[in-house]
Structure formats: structure tokens, C-alpha cells
Design a protein around this motif. Structure first.
Motif, mmCIF file in Angstrom:
data_model
loop_
_atom_site.group_PDB
_atom_site.id
_atom_site.type_symbol
_atom_site.label_atom_id
_atom_site.label_comp_id
_atom_site.label_asym_id
_atom_site.label_seq_id
_atom_site.Cartn_x
_atom_site.Cartn_y
_atom_site.Cartn_z
ATOM 1 N N ALA A 102 61.822 31.822 -18.819
ATOM 2 C CA ALA A 102 62.282 33.005 -19.549
ATOM 3 C C ALA A 102 63.747 33.294 -19.270
ATOM 4 O O ALA A 102 64.535 33.551 -20.188
ATOM 5 N N SER A 103 64.155 33.226 -17.997
ATOM 6 C CA SER A 103 65.533 33.578 -17.660
ATOM 7 C C SER A 103 66.528 32.513 -18.101
ATOM 8 O O SER A 103 67.609 32.834 -18.618
ATOM 9 N N VAL A 104 66.191 31.235 -17.940
ATOM 10 C CA VAL A 104 67.150 30.189 -18.308
ATOM 11 C C VAL A 104 67.321 30.126 -19.821
ATOM 12 O O VAL A 104 68.437 29.926 -20.323
ATOM 13 N N VAL A 105 66.257 30.320 -20.580
ATOM 14 C CA VAL A 105 66.382 30.320 -22.041
ATOM 15 C C VAL A 105 67.182 31.526 -22.514
ATOM 16 O O VAL A 105 67.991 31.424 -23.442
ATOM 17 N N ALA A 106 66.989 32.685 -21.882
ATOM 18 C CA ALA A 106 67.761 33.868 -22.265
ATOM 19 C C ALA A 106 69.253 33.625 -22.095
ATOM 20 O O ALA A 106 70.065 33.961 -22.977
ATOM 21 N N MET A 107 69.658 33.022 -20.964
ATOM 22 C CA MET A 107 71.078 32.718 -20.745
ATOM 23 C C MET A 107 71.580 31.705 -21.763
ATOM 24 O O MET A 107 72.702 31.825 -22.277
ATOM 25 N N ALA A 108 70.776 30.702 -22.064
ATOM 26 C CA ALA A 108 71.190 29.676 -23.027
ATOM 27 C C ALA A 108 71.353 30.262 -24.416
ATOM 28 O O ALA A 108 72.275 29.883 -25.156
ATOM 29 N N ARG A 186 66.617 11.644 -21.750
ATOM 30 C CA ARG A 186 67.476 11.012 -20.745
ATOM 31 C C ARG A 186 68.896 11.549 -20.844
ATOM 32 O O ARG A 186 69.549 11.812 -19.835
ATOM 33 N N GLY A 187 69.377 11.732 -22.071
ATOM 34 C CA GLY A 187 70.707 12.297 -22.255
ATOM 35 C C GLY A 187 70.802 13.716 -21.718
ATOM 36 O O GLY A 187 71.834 14.116 -21.170
ATOM 37 N N ALA A 188 69.710 14.470 -21.878
ATOM 38 C CA ALA A 188 69.697 15.831 -21.346
ATOM 39 C C ALA A 188 69.817 15.824 -19.829
ATOM 40 O O ALA A 188 70.566 16.605 -19.242
ATOM 41 N N ARG A 325 76.064 21.806 -23.730
ATOM 42 C CA ARG A 325 74.788 21.659 -23.002
ATOM 43 C C ARG A 325 74.497 22.967 -22.278
ATOM 44 O O ARG A 325 74.337 23.011 -21.054
ATOM 45 N N ALA A 326 74.397 24.025 -23.088
ATOM 46 C CA ALA A 326 74.259 25.376 -22.535
ATOM 47 C C ALA A 326 72.985 25.529 -21.725
ATOM 48 O O ALA A 326 72.968 26.207 -20.690
ATOM 49 N N GLY A 327 71.883 24.905 -22.183
ATOM 50 C CA GLY A 327 70.632 25.031 -21.448
ATOM 51 C C GLY A 327 70.722 24.401 -20.070
ATOM 52 O O GLY A 327 70.278 24.979 -19.072
ATOM 53 N N THR A 328 71.305 23.202 -20.004
ATOM 54 C CA THR A 328 71.450 22.519 -18.722
ATOM 55 C C THR A 328 72.394 23.286 -17.807
ATOM 56 O O THR A 328 72.127 23.433 -16.604
#
Length: 391
Positions: A102-108, A186-188, A325-328
Motif C-alpha cells: 500500500a505505501s510503496v504504490v502510493a509513493m509511486a 528481469r529489467g525491473a 522506475r518510480a516504483g523501484t
């Protein structure tokens, strides 16, 4: 909605706080072992963000958070039936792993749509929601535990997760279209190599973790310091915790206004020395007993108010460097935030669980953050503060 998502780990932490002494008594374990249920959730959250962040860059934002919140609900229910402290610690680690989605997706999602001061301002607004958790969660947790025992608190967390799942399903749009997603898993994962080679990004990512370590050292230590050390009742402790939550909210509000006039790095390079001074003063008060409980409470309020300045600004600057790569990137920042806090905060129990132990760990984390800012970023170099985003 993003605030409610981001608050899931905070609520999972704060609603459970008043029950820590009860958990230790009921399961026949030590205070330090009970505190490990807090640290385990933080470490689990750190690992969870590292896994979920790249998956959100590969498969989009909605699917990872829906799956993660579902598993959070299941794990919360299992925590309610934990027979001993060992299984509870393990389940809390899993709980942290899953609700990290929940928190990482919100930031992304914020980085998908905003950068720079706008992102910093929005992250500060998220801090408002996180700050509200200490206002109500301990009181609610205390009421639930008073009626149903500490196990009932985890049933409440399952219900919160179920409600959040419905909100996300109905209201969260997909902010990462297919054409912007990474082509392969793999790229992610390779994205972490790119991030690690950016030394300024790494330094900025460490700062929220050290700031969170200051906060979490207070969170895990305060039930024992204030309730057992100073004899506060559960309701008095909840009131103190709520007042310090007001400090978090006030700091976030002020920061959201300041970023309209000042660069985020300017705010950080002023806030960190102030935090160091305040935590050092808390160590002196704890060591000497000067001013008694009132002096410690005032100093804790001021320190909690300062905790709202560094994490959103450092996160916004770091995220602006890697929008592709905002999620990463969000996962890397979030995992360090949870992981550093999870590693540092147990030192409070190891050093004695008293006011001096708590204040010493808080001061050490604040000093480490200032050193990172001074030595690993251009914040204090001539002209460096004006444009620290580029390597």
C-alpha cells in the motif's frame, strides 16, 4: 485515498502499541521480545517494498496493492490466534511484508504524476494522514484491547485492510499505462543496480530511514518509558501519544507550506541540525532528571514535530532523479526507511528500555542523518544546496 493507503503500516504499528505490555505478560515473554514484534514488522516491510516496487513497475500499480492488502488481511487474522511470541514475531514480519504494497504504490502513484516541490508537498500531505494515526490509533487500540484483549486488535486491523481493499478496487486508477511499464521482470530488478550506482540517490534515500529511526525509537520505547518508568496509565499514555501526533501533523503542515518558498534541500539542511540539538537535549534531560516528566514530554513533542521535515523532502528529491522506475525507486526509499528503523529501534530495548536508552538511540540516529547529509550530498557545499538533484 493515497493517505489511507500510506497510513496502513502506521496504523498497524500504532493501534498495537498500548498492548505491548499485555502481549509480554500473556505470552510469558520479555519486554524486548514484545518489542521485536514491532521491529519484525518494519523489517518485513523493508523486504516487501523491495519485492513489490519492481513488480509495480512491471505490472502496474493496482494489481500489486490489491494482492498485498488481501494477504495483509489474512496475516492479521492469523496474528490474532498466535500461540506464542515466536509465531507472532514471524507473522508480524509477514504482515509488514504484505502491507508494504500500500505505501510503496502510493509513493509511486505520486511520482507518476508529480515531481519536485509538488511531489514534496503531496508527500507532506501524506504525512498528515500518517500523523493522524497516533492521534486515534492508540486510543482505539486501547479500547479494543480493553473489550476483546490484544488479539482483538488484529481482528480490527483485518477489518481496516478489508475496507481499504474495497476503496482501492473502486477508486484507485491505473497511473502507469502499459507503454510506460518495464518490458520484463528481469529489467525491473536490474533497476536496483541503476539506483545503487547513483550515490546521491542512495544518500538521500537513507535520510528518511534515519528520520524514521528517530520516530520508531520513540514509538517502541515510549510504552515502557512512560507507562512503566513514569507510571502513566494506558489512557494517559494514549493522550501523550496523541499530543505528539499533533506535533507530527503540525510539522507536516508547516513543511507543506515551506516547500512553496524554499527548495526541499534547504529545508532538510536546516531541519537536521535542529533535530540533532533537540535529541541531544533529550539525552541530557534523561541522564540528569532535570525537569522531570514535563521536560521530557515537551522535548519529545518538539522532536516529533521535526520528524515531519526530512522524510518527505528527501524522498521527493530522490524520486525526481528516477521517474522512469518510480516504483523501484519508491521501494528502495521505503525499504531503507523501514529497514533502518527496524534495525536501529531495537537498540532501545537492548540498552535498557529506559528514558536514557530511548533518547540515546534517537540522538544517534539524528546525528547519523546529519553526517550523511553533510558528507554524501552537496547540501553544505558552496552552491550545492541550490541544485542537488543532479549527480
Amino acid at each position: 485515498m493515497l493517505g489511507v493507503m500510506t497510513a496502513l503500516p502506521a496504523v498497524t504499528t500504532d493501534i498495537y502499541l498500548p498492548s505491548l505490555p499485555d502481549v509480554a505478560d500473556d505470552l510469558g515473554t520479555s519486554a524486548a521480545a514484545a518489542q521485536m514484534t514491532m521491529s519484525a514488522m518494519l523489517v518485513g516491510g523493508a523486504v516487501g517494498q523491495l519485492v513489490i516496487g519492481p513488480l509495480s513497475d512491471r505490472f502496474g500499480r493496482r494489481k500489486p496493492v490489491l494482492v498485498g492488502v488481501t494477504l495483509h488481511v489474512i496475516t492479521s487474522l492469523l496474528c490474532a490466534f498466535a500461540p506464542a511470541i515466536g509465531p507472532l514475531i514471524a507473522l508480524r514480519a509477514l504482515q509488514g511484508f504484505f502491507n508494504a504494497s500500500a505505501s510503496v504504490v502510493a509513493m509511486a502513484v505520486i511520482r507518476d504524476r508529480f515531481v519536485g516541490p509538488d511531489a514534496s508537498r503531496l508527500l507532506s500531505r501524506l504525512m498528515l494522514v500518517i500523523g493522524v494515526a497516533p492521534l486515534f490509533a492508540p486510543s482505539i487500540g486501547g479500547l479494543i484491547a480493553g473489550e476483546f484483549g490484544w488479539r482483538g486488535v488484529f481482528v480490527g486491523l483485518a477489518l481496516y485492510g478489508a475496507a481499504l481493499w474495497v476503496v482501492v478496487l473502486l477508486r484507485l486508477p491505473e497511473t502507469l499505462p502499459r507503454e510506460r511499464r518495464l518490458a520484463s521482470t528481469r529489467g525491473a530488478w536490474r533497476g536496483y543496480g541503476v539506483l545503487l550506482r547513483d550515490r546521491h540517490f542512495v544518500a538521500l534515500s537513507v535520510l528518511p530511514g534515519l528520520g524514521q529511526a528517530v520516530l520508531m525509537s520513540y514509538v517502541v520505547g515510549s510504552p515502557f518509558v512512560l507507562r512503566e518508568g513514569f507510571g502513566l496509565s494506558a489512557n494517559q499514555f494514549a493522550l501523550v501519544f496523541a499530543v505528539n501526533g499533533v506535533g507530527l501533523v503540525a510539522g507536516a503542515q508547516i513543511n507543506a507550506s515551506l516547500v512553496r518558498k524554499f527548495a526541499p534541500i534547504q529545508i532538510i539542511r536546516t531541519a537536521l541540525p535542529v533535530s540533532c540539538f533537540l535529541t541531544a537535549a533529550l539525552v541530557v534531560l534523561a541522564a540528569t532528571g532535570a525537569g522531570g516528566l514535563p521536560a521530557i514530554l515537551v522535548m519529545l513533542f518538539l522532536i516529533m514535530s521535526m520528524c515531519s521535515f526530512t522524510p518527505p523532502n528527501a524522498s521527493a528529491i530522490a524520486l525526481s532523479r528516477h521517474g522512469e522506475r518510480a516504483g523501484t525507486a519508491a521501494a528502495f526509499i521505503g525499504s531503507l526507511q523501514a529497514g533502518v528503523a527496524g534495525v536501529v529501534s531495537p537498540l532501545v530495548g537492548a540498552l535498557g528500555e529506559d528514558a536514557l536508552a530511548m533518547s540515546t538511540v534517537m540522538a544517534g540516529a539524528a546525528a547519523a542523518a546529519l553526517l550523511v547529509l553533510a558528507l554524501a550530498t552537496p547540501a553544505y557545499r558552496r552552491g550545492g544546496w541550490t541544485q542537488p538533484v543532479h549527480a
